[in-house]
Structure formats: structure tokens, C-alpha cells
Design a protein around this motif. Structure first.
Motif, PDB file in Angstrom:
ATOM      1  N   TRP A 125       0.810  -1.210   0.000  1.00 44.48           N
ATOM      2  CA  TRP A 125       0.000   0.000   0.000  1.00 44.48           C
ATOM      3  C   TRP A 125       0.847   1.266   0.000  1.00 44.48           C
ATOM      4  CZ3 TRP A 125       0.860  -3.315   4.016  1.00 44.48           C
ATOM      5  CH2 TRP A 125       1.547  -2.810   5.109  1.00 44.48           C
ATOM      6  N   ALA A 126       2.117   1.149   0.367  1.00 42.82           N
ATOM      7  CA  ALA A 126       2.968   2.336   0.515  1.00 42.82           C
ATOM      8  C   ALA A 126       3.222   3.023  -0.819  1.00 42.82           C
ATOM      9  CB  ALA A 126       4.288   1.957   1.164  1.00 42.82           C
ATOM     10  N   THR A 127       3.091   2.320  -1.921  1.00 39.65           N
ATOM     11  CA  THR A 127       3.370   2.938  -3.211  1.00 39.65           C
ATOM     12  C   THR A 127       2.416   4.095  -3.486  1.00 39.65           C
ATOM     13  OG1 THR A 127       1.995   1.291  -4.306  1.00 39.65           O
ATOM     14  CG2 THR A 127       4.344   0.834  -4.170  1.00 39.65           C
ATOM     15  N   ARG A 128       1.238   4.072  -2.905  1.00 41.94           N
ATOM     16  CA  ARG A 128       0.331   5.202  -3.082  1.00 41.94           C
ATOM     17  C   ARG A 128       0.377   6.161  -1.894  1.00 41.94           C
ATOM     18  NH1 ARG A 128      -3.320   0.925  -1.863  1.00 41.94           N
ATOM     19  NH2 ARG A 128      -4.458   1.248   0.101  1.00 41.94           N
ATOM     20  N   ASP A 129       0.801   5.674  -0.737  1.00 41.36           N
ATOM     21  CA  ASP A 129       0.826   6.508   0.465  1.00 41.36           C
ATOM     22  C   ASP A 129       2.149   7.246   0.653  1.00 41.36           C
ATOM     23  OD1 ASP A 129      -1.708   5.715   1.053  1.00 41.36           O
ATOM     24  OD2 ASP A 129      -1.116   4.135   2.458  1.00 41.36           O
ATOM     25  N   LEU A 130       3.165   6.924  -0.142  1.00 40.63           N
ATOM     26  CA  LEU A 130       4.474   7.569  -0.041  1.00 40.63           C
ATOM     27  C   LEU A 130       4.844   8.208  -1.378  1.00 40.63           C
ATOM     28  CD1 LEU A 130       6.381   4.770   1.916  1.00 40.63           C
ATOM     29  CD2 LEU A 130       5.439   6.878   2.862  1.00 40.63           C
ATOM     30  N   PRO A 131       4.087   9.235  -1.788  1.00 42.73           N
ATOM     31  CA  PRO A 131       4.358   9.816  -3.115  1.00 42.73           C
ATOM     32  C   PRO A 131       5.724  10.465  -3.236  1.00 42.73           C
ATOM     33  CG  PRO A 131       2.813  11.183  -1.869  1.00 42.73           C
ATOM     34  CD  PRO A 131       2.970   9.904  -1.098  1.00 42.73           C
ATOM     35  N   SER A 132       6.304  10.971  -2.130  1.00 40.01           N
ATOM     36  CA  SER A 132       7.622  11.591  -2.241  1.00 40.01           C
ATOM     37  C   SER A 132       8.696  10.573  -2.595  1.00 40.01           C
ATOM     38  CB  SER A 132       7.987  12.308  -0.939  1.00 40.01           C
ATOM     39  OG  SER A 132       8.113  11.386   0.128  1.00 40.01           O
ATOM     40  N   LEU A 133       8.541   9.344  -2.115  1.00 43.91           N
ATOM     41  CA  LEU A 133       9.511   8.291  -2.393  1.00 43.91           C
ATOM     42  C   LEU A 133       9.217   7.585  -3.705  1.00 43.91           C
ATOM     43  CD1 LEU A 133      11.947   6.608  -1.495  1.00 43.91           C
ATOM     44  CD2 LEU A 133      10.392   5.224  -0.102  1.00 43.91           C
ATOM     45  N   PHE A 134       7.942   7.409  -4.021  1.00 42.44           N
ATOM     46  CA  PHE A 134       7.585   6.609  -5.184  1.00 42.44           C
ATOM     47  C   PHE A 134       6.931   7.412  -6.306  1.00 42.44           C
ATOM     48  CE2 PHE A 134       7.188   3.320  -1.679  1.00 42.44           C
ATOM     49  CZ  PHE A 134       8.422   2.763  -1.947  1.00 42.44           C
ATOM     50  N   GLY A 135       6.770   8.734  -6.112  1.00 40.87           N
ATOM     51  CA  GLY A 135       6.089   9.538  -7.112  1.00 40.87           C
ATOM     52  C   GLY A 135       7.027  10.344  -7.986  1.00 40.87           C
ATOM     53  N   GLN A 136       6.494  11.409  -8.590  1.00 38.75           N
ATOM     54  CA  GLN A 136       7.176  12.172  -9.631  1.00 38.75           C
ATOM     55  C   GLN A 136       8.314  13.033  -9.104  1.00 38.75           C
ATOM     56  OE1 GLN A 136       6.460  11.770 -12.778  1.00 38.75           O
ATOM     57  NE2 GLN A 136       6.859  13.616 -13.964  1.00 38.75           N
ATOM     58  N   GLY A 137       8.257  13.490  -7.856  1.00 37.94           N
ATOM     59  CA  GLY A 137       9.209  14.478  -7.390  1.00 37.94           C
ATOM     60  C   GLY A 137      10.508  13.939  -6.839  1.00 37.94           C
ATOM     61  N   PHE A 138      10.814  12.682  -7.093  1.00 38.66           N
ATOM     62  CA  PHE A 138      12.005  12.045  -6.520  1.00 38.66           C
ATOM     63  C   PHE A 138      13.249  12.363  -7.343  1.00 38.66           C
ATOM     64  CE2 PHE A 138      15.013   8.536  -6.349  1.00 38.66           C
ATOM     65  CZ  PHE A 138      15.137   8.295  -4.991  1.00 38.66           C
ATOM     66  N   GLN A 139      14.329  12.774  -6.649  1.00 37.62           N
ATOM     67  CA  GLN A 139      15.634  12.948  -7.285  1.00 37.62           C
ATOM     68  C   GLN A 139      16.701  12.338  -6.377  1.00 37.62           C
ATOM     69  OE1 GLN A 139      15.910  14.051 -10.276  1.00 37.62           O
ATOM     70  NE2 GLN A 139      14.179  15.424 -10.638  1.00 37.62           N
ATOM     71  N   TYR A 140      17.599  11.576  -6.982  1.00 38.05           N
ATOM     72  CA  TYR A 140      18.737  10.993  -6.262  1.00 38.05           C
ATOM     73  C   TYR A 140      19.984  11.264  -7.076  1.00 38.05           C
ATOM     74  CZ  TYR A 140      21.911   7.317  -4.507  1.00 38.05           C
ATOM     75  OH  TYR A 140      22.990   6.617  -4.003  1.00 38.05           O
ATOM     76  N   LEU A 141      20.893  12.065  -6.522  1.00 33.68           N
ATOM     77  CA  LEU A 141      22.120  12.418  -7.217  1.00 33.68           C
ATOM     78  C   LEU A 141      23.306  11.874  -6.448  1.00 33.68           C
ATOM     79  CD1 LEU A 141      21.186  16.048  -8.251  1.00 33.68           C
ATOM     80  CD2 LEU A 141      21.554  14.117  -9.792  1.00 33.68           C
ATOM     81  N   LYS A 142      23.985  10.907  -7.048  1.00 34.62           N
ATOM     82  CA  LYS A 142      25.133  10.266  -6.421  1.00 34.62           C
ATOM     83  C   LYS A 142      26.367  11.161  -6.516  1.00 34.62           C
ATOM     84  CE  LYS A 142      24.846   6.465  -8.923  1.00 34.62           C
ATOM     85  NZ  LYS A 142      25.018   5.056  -9.368  1.00 34.62           N
ATOM     86  N   ALA A 143      27.381  10.787  -5.752  1.00 32.95           N
ATOM     87  CA  ALA A 143      28.641  11.529  -5.808  1.00 32.95           C
ATOM     88  C   ALA A 143      29.307  11.398  -7.169  1.00 32.95           C
ATOM     89  CB  ALA A 143      29.580  11.045  -4.703  1.00 32.95           C
ATOM     90  N   ASP A 144      29.058  10.291  -7.850  1.00 30.45           N
ATOM     91  CA  ASP A 144      29.614  10.046  -9.183  1.00 30.45           C
ATOM     92  C   ASP A 144      28.705  10.711 -10.211  1.00 30.45           C
ATOM     93  OD1 ASP A 144      30.899   9.076 -11.407  1.00 30.45           O
ATOM     94  OD2 ASP A 144      29.951   7.100 -11.309  1.00 30.45           O
ATOM     95  N   ARG A 145      28.864  12.048 -10.395  1.00 30.71           N
ATOM     96  CA  ARG A 145      27.973  12.792 -11.276  1.00 30.71           C
ATOM     97  C   ARG A 145      28.654  13.127 -12.603  1.00 30.71           C
ATOM     98  NH1 ARG A 145      26.768  14.799  -6.258  1.00 30.71           N
ATOM     99  NH2 ARG A 145      28.004  16.715  -6.436  1.00 30.71           N
ATOM    100  N   ILE A 146      27.886  13.788 -13.457  1.00 29.45           N
ATOM    101  CA  ILE A 146      28.386  14.122 -14.785  1.00 29.45           C
ATOM    102  C   ILE A 146      29.614  15.023 -14.700  1.00 29.45           C
ATOM    103  CG2 ILE A 146      26.203  13.817 -15.994  1.00 29.45           C
ATOM    104  CD1 ILE A 146      25.852  16.880 -15.858  1.00 29.45           C
ATOM    105  N   VAL A 147      30.432  14.929 -15.716  1.00 29.34           N
ATOM    106  CA  VAL A 147      31.642  15.737 -15.828  1.00 29.34           C
ATOM    107  C   VAL A 147      31.550  16.555 -17.110  1.00 29.34           C
ATOM    108  CG1 VAL A 147      33.003  14.053 -14.544  1.00 29.34           C
ATOM    109  CG2 VAL A 147      32.873  13.875 -17.037  1.00 29.34           C
ATOM    110  N   PRO A 148      32.396  17.549 -17.290  1.00 27.72           N
ATOM    111  CA  PRO A 148      32.369  18.325 -18.531  1.00 27.72           C
ATOM    112  C   PRO A 148      32.507  17.441 -19.759  1.00 27.72           C
ATOM    113  CG  PRO A 148      33.744  19.412 -16.900  1.00 27.72           C
ATOM    114  CD  PRO A 148      33.387  18.079 -16.323  1.00 27.72           C
ATOM    115  N   ASP A 149      31.639  17.671 -20.741  1.00 26.21           N
ATOM    116  CA  ASP A 149      31.648  16.874 -21.966  1.00 26.21           C
ATOM    117  C   ASP A 149      31.119  17.738 -23.104  1.00 26.21           C
ATOM    118  OD1 ASP A 149      31.977  14.715 -23.635  1.00 26.21           O
ATOM    119  OD2 ASP A 149      30.943  13.310 -22.320  1.00 26.21           O
ATOM    120  N   VAL A 150      31.239  17.225 -24.328  1.00 28.81           N
ATOM    121  CA  VAL A 150      30.786  17.998 -25.485  1.00 28.81           C
ATOM    122  C   VAL A 150      29.300  17.814 -25.728  1.00 28.81           C
ATOM    123  CG1 VAL A 150      33.045  17.997 -26.588  1.00 28.81           C
ATOM    124  CG2 VAL A 150      31.448  16.121 -27.054  1.00 28.81           C
ATOM    125  N   SER A 151      28.690  16.753 -25.204  1.00 29.39           N
ATOM    126  CA  SER A 151      27.257  16.525 -25.378  1.00 29.39           C
ATOM    127  C   SER A 151      26.748  15.625 -24.261  1.00 29.39           C
ATOM    128  CB  SER A 151      26.969  15.894 -26.742  1.00 29.39           C
ATOM    129  OG  SER A 151      27.531  14.589 -26.824  1.00 29.39           O
TER     130      SER A 151
END
Length: 374
Positions: A125-151
Motif C-alpha cells: 500500500w505504501a506505493t500510493r501513500d508515499l508519493p515523495s519516495l515513489f512519485g514524480q518528485g524524486f531525485q537521487y544524485l550520487k557523488a559520481d555525477r556528470i563531468v564536462p563533456d561535449v554533449s
């Protein structure tokens, strides 16, 4: 808002409850359990996106390897000090004083840990009761992120349909291209002098707190499935040429996903950030704390792992200045104790002062100064 996470027999913890606030700061020495907290939440999200959290049989479970986290097999994630009476792995979150728990059967070579029926799992039931974890507004950014690139990749599914920046921030540039004209309605995130602010304008404003005068642009590369990021400096007759990310400082591109995640925050968003301060000058690190506070004021929940005393002090100053109530913050200090990790949680006062300062908690500056003065 998530109020607590409980972890049993998972990675650094035999059993641990950790309180969560609108702004939660995780600090401590390396390999002391901070990332385990973020990975626990990301693991639940990853398993949900794969459709595996609803069934207590061989078709459901905790998916250890996916787009968000790659944790190996059961032997890699079960805490080494487990007891025979409680050999399984349990992850639980609390919202509105209601616990939602998933208990998974340990399998040494398994990378899908099957959910067990009965108390502690599965919380379908939590999939509907925990929208912050399972809904649209979730973001998880790891320490291993993008680096400068051409595209950078252009994914309509990630950046437009799911509004997801990617665990490495790889979809940030395309997200910014697609949403740059969206209006930022939260006063805390808008330009101080502007009555109406676009996502791109707000991104430029906060990026300029990290590097004065910088502005960003995100454009299609026609005929390809990629997009281009560029930086400029100054404005009007003083404007510079546009520069590729590979020709400006590494820290700007590395920090861009953090800025966009916070600027695009909506009420109910959950933003998990690993080491946002990396590659930034101390002043920029303090401003990242102010940015996260602004996202919280916009209605988001932020859980941030950091090694920066500048980030901590930025949060403390924001509390003292009244930008965020002390009651809306939580600071946790992680340290090893034998085979397991333990957590100390200094209380924040309305003046930004902390009620406890345990050994090893951002005290290296004082230790070094003492040696210099000895």
C-alpha cells in the motif's frame, strides 16, 4: 514527508533508526554508514520502479542492481554482525507515524532479495501513500555525477515524462532544455528582484552564487539524440563568447545537477544528495546549503550527505537568520563502533548552535590549529 528510516541487517547497520526532517544532514568519517541511508531509500525506489515491491513471493523483492544503485549480491549488502534469530534484511520508513516496512529473505548470491509475507513486509500500500519516495518528485544524485563533456543524452522519458535528472545527473542538460521556460513559483527560489522567474533564470541566479557572472544554455544538437551545454560570462556588451563545459572549471558542471534539482523542487519532492560540495570553493559550499534551505521552503524534503563544515555552517546560519526553523532540521554524525556503525544526533537550537559536538565531528580545523599553536 518521511519522518524516519529504519534499517536492519543492511550494509553498515545491524539495526538503526534515523530521524528525518525537512532538511536532514548526514555527516561523519568515510565508510561510517552515511551512504547506506541514501542507498536504502534509492533501493526502495529502484525496486518500486521495477514493479517488485508489491508481491511477497519469488516475483517480487529488493532489486540490488539497477539504474539508481548497483550493490552486488546478498553477501555484499547483509550486515556482517547479523544474528541467526534475525538473518533477513528489513528496510522501513515512517510517514504520519505509520511504518511501512519491507523484509527480504537473504540469499548469498541473489541480486533480487525476495520479499517475505507477514509483519514487516511487503508494504504494497505504501506505493500510493508515499508519493515523495515513489512519485514524480524524486531525485537521487550520487557523488559520481556528470563531468564536462561535449554533449549529453536526450531522453524524453527521463527528462520530460518522469522529470528525472538521472542518478548521475546525466539528464540534467536535457531537462533544462525542455523545462527552461517553466515558471518557478516558490518565492524562496526566485530571483530577489523578479516577480516572475523561469527555471533557466533561477538556475543562472543560483549558479552565480557558485561562480559570479556565469550563465548556462542548453540546446539541441540537430539530427542527434544528444543536447549541448554551454557557459557564458557577463551580460550585454560585456558578455563573453559561449564556452564548452570542457573549457571551464570542472566544478560548474559537477554542481549543475544539484542546482537544477533544488530549483525545480515542488511541494512533496524528495531530493537525495551525495557530497554536493565536491569541487566547489568554500563560499560556493555555503551557498549550496542556502539553496537546499530554499528548496525546503518550497515544500521539498532534502537529505544530504556531506563532508563539508561550510555546508553545516550554512545550515546553521540559515537557522539563525530565520530562513528555516531549527525544528525542520536534523543533523546526524556517523561513526564506526566495531563491526557496526552508530549515529549521534546533535540538536540544533534556534540560534544555530548545536547541543553536542562529539569527537570527530568537524573538529579537524581546531585540532590542526592547536598543533600549529603548540
Amino acid at each position: 514527508m518521511l519522518e524516519r528510516i529504519s534499517i536492519t541487517n543492511f550494509k553498515a547497520f545491524a539495526r538503526q533508526d534515523i530521524g528525518l526532517a525537512p532538511f536532514t544532514l548526514l555527516t561523519g568519517l568515510n565508510s561510517s554508514g552515511k551512504s547506506t541511508v541514501l542507498q536504502s531509500l534509492a533501493l526502495l525506489r529502484q525496486s518500486h520502479e521495477a514493479g517488485l515491491l508489491d508481491e511477497a513471493d519469488d516475483s517480487g523483492g529488493l532489486l540490488l542492481n539497477g539504474d539508481l544503485v548497483k550493490l552486488g549480491t546478498g553477501q555484499d549488502v547483509r550486515h556482517e554482525a547479523y544474528t541467526e534469530d534475525d538473518p533477513d534484511i528489513t528496510l522501513a520508513v515512517v510517514k504520519g507515524n505509520i511504518p511501512y516496512a519491507w523484509r527480504a529473505r537473504y540469499g548469498r548470491e541473489d541480486d533480487l532479495l525476495s520479499l517475505l509475507a507477514g509483519p514487516g513486509g511487503p508494504a504494497s500500500w505504501a506505493t500510493r501513500d508515499l508519493p515523495s519516495l515513489f512519485g514524480q518528485g524524486f531525485q537521487y544524485l550520487k557523488a559520481d555525477r556528470i563531468v564536462p563533456d561535449v554533449s549529453y543524452p536526450r531522453s524524453h522519458d527521463a527528462a520530460v515524462r518522469r522529470s528525472f535528472l538521472g542518478a548521475r545527473g546525466e539528464h540534467t542538460v536535457n531537462f533544462l532544455r525542455a523545462h527552461q521556460d517553466d515558471r518557478v513559483t516558490a518565492m524562496s527560489l526566485r530571483l530577489p528582484e523578479g516577480s516572475s522567474t523561469s527555471l533557466l533564470e533561477a538556475t543562472d541566479y543560483w549558479m552565480q552564487r557558485l561562480c559570479p557572472g556565469v550563465n548556462v544554455a542548453a540546446d539541441d544538437i540537430r539530427g542527434t539524440d544528444t543536447v549541448r551545454l554551454s557557459y557564458g560570462f557577463g551580460s550585454g556588451v560585456s558578455a563573453s563568447n559561449r564556452y564548452r563545459p570542457t573549457n571551464v572549471g570542472f566544478g560548474l558542471t559537477y554542481a549543475l545537477p544539484i542546482v537544477v534539482a533544488c530549483v525545480s523542487a515542488q511541494p512533496g519532492s524528495l531530493i537525495l544528495l551525495e557530497n554536493p560540495e565536491a569541487h566547489l570553493h568554500p563560499q560556493g559550499q555555503t551557498w549550496l546549503a542556502y539553496l537546499a534551505v530554499a528548496a525546503v521552503s518550497a515544500g521539498a524534503q532534502v537529505v544530504m550527505e556531506t563532508h563539508s563544515d561550510h555546508v553545516l555552517n550554512g545550515l546553521r546560519i540559515a537557522v539563525k537568520d530565520g530562513r528555516i526553523p531549527a525544528a525542520s532540521t536534523a543533523v546526524h554524525f556517523f561513526r564506526r563502533n566495531g563491526q557496526t556503525a552508530e549515529v549521534v544526533s546533535p540538536a540544533m537550537g534556534p540560534d544555530g548552535m548545536l547541543g553536542d559536538w562529539p569527537k570527530g565531528f568537524f573538529d579537524e580545523w581546531e585540532n590542526s590549529l592547536e598543533q600549529l599553536l603548540d
